[in-house]
Write an enzyme that holds these catalytic residues in place. Sequence first.
Site, PDB file in Angstrom:
ATOM      1  N   SER A  51      59.496  48.402  92.902  1.00 39.08           N
ATOM      2  CA  SER A  51      58.067  48.632  92.683  1.00 39.08           C
ATOM      3  C   SER A  51      57.361  49.264  93.875  1.00 39.08           C
ATOM      4  CB  SER A  51      57.374  47.306  92.340  1.00 39.08           C
ATOM      5  OG  SER A  51      57.552  46.350  93.375  1.00 39.08           O
ATOM      6  N   ASP A 335      47.980  43.137  95.856  1.00 41.14           N
ATOM      7  CA  ASP A 335      48.224  41.911  95.100  1.00 41.14           C
ATOM      8  C   ASP A 335      49.140  41.000  95.914  1.00 41.14           C
ATOM      9  OD1 ASP A 335      50.721  43.091  94.847  1.00 41.14           O
ATOM     10  OD2 ASP A 335      50.528  43.554  92.716  1.00 41.14           O
ATOM     11  N   HIS A 338      52.298  43.835  96.919  1.00 38.21           N
ATOM     12  CA  HIS A 338      52.235  45.276  97.177  1.00 38.21           C
ATOM     13  C   HIS A 338      51.028  45.690  98.011  1.00 38.21           C
ATOM     14  CE1 HIS A 338      54.193  44.511  93.223  1.00 38.21           C
ATOM     15  NE2 HIS A 338      55.117  45.319  93.747  1.00 38.21           N
TER      16      HIS A 338
END
Length: 364
Positions: A51, A335, A338
């Site tokens: 991610s 978050d 990230h």
Amino acid sequence: MDTQNSLFSLFCFFLVCFFSGEQEVVEGRRLPWTSSPFGFRPKMLFVFGDSYADTGNTKIAETRSWKFPYGITFPGKPSGRFSDGFVSTDYIAGCLGMKTPIPYRWREQLSERVKDGLNIAYGGTGVFDTMVAEPNMTTQIDFLQQLLHDSVYTKRNLKTSVAFVSVAGNDYATYNAKNGSAQDFPAFMESLMNQLMVNLKRIHDMGVRKIGITSLLPLGCLPRNTAPFSFQHCDDTYNALVDLHNQLLPQVVNILNQQTNTSNSPSFFILDLYNAFWTVFNRNETYQGNDPTFEKPFEPCCFGVSGGFKCGNVDENGENKYTLCSDPRSKFFWDGVHPTEQGWYVVYKTPAFQNSLKQFYGLT
């Protein structure tokens, strides 16, 4: 050489600044080269990993990255990036003077863009299978192998390409979630390093000229791990694991370069996320530089209201079950895991990361 290094730093600084608000950089023109730092002109970028690099491969129905408030800074709506805006891939592409490669899932709909390379990274994945039902790194490389077999690319094409490989710790999170023992952990890490070596060698054997892999960031400093400490300090236990990983990774890279170095020019490089993150974390009110600082670097912009919720979650009535800061640019983390677009911007400007980029580009 010093002049070349200075020009490179200025070039990347310009791109990073330009990224801070313009969609055109990602989807528009390839920025022109004055000279190629590689000694050849890279025409394609291939991205593998998780991610931290994914720009839209994960399934829309199964991930928060396709839900509000993700993407509120860029492009103004969710785009599959795990941030409020740009992620690491966008900045790597920018410093190459290239467009951000399209996600693998859009390769048929946007077939004219495959000439720029592909982003084959999937959020939540690792070197091995993880807790998400998405392709691990071996399978991601299989996808590129199949494209070679189907003549979408040729080995000659790939000789003008570079690869960016993101490893952000999902394998270790999965090991922990499955209650892996401390006794078995050294063997697990050894198997992970061995498989990582196989994966990187496969990318090179397909023809890719230069391959950059990230060092592991300080996992103990992620908001999901600093939340029990009111976002005031990191979890040293997690960071001890990171230190071991980052001690072994250079050995992997050195072995690969010894095996493949036929022209006295290394093909494998470490991109130093670890020291780049620490550089940002250690800045405080006494910092005299021009780059942004973050008053509470471990506190995220978007976070669940309780342990059962995450950024982007809503209840059965559609009520938000997360808090959202007023300005994502004021936060390093977006978050629980990230960075924000601003966070990535600052990471890429740190001396630690710039120096590793210069090595990758052959300027040192």
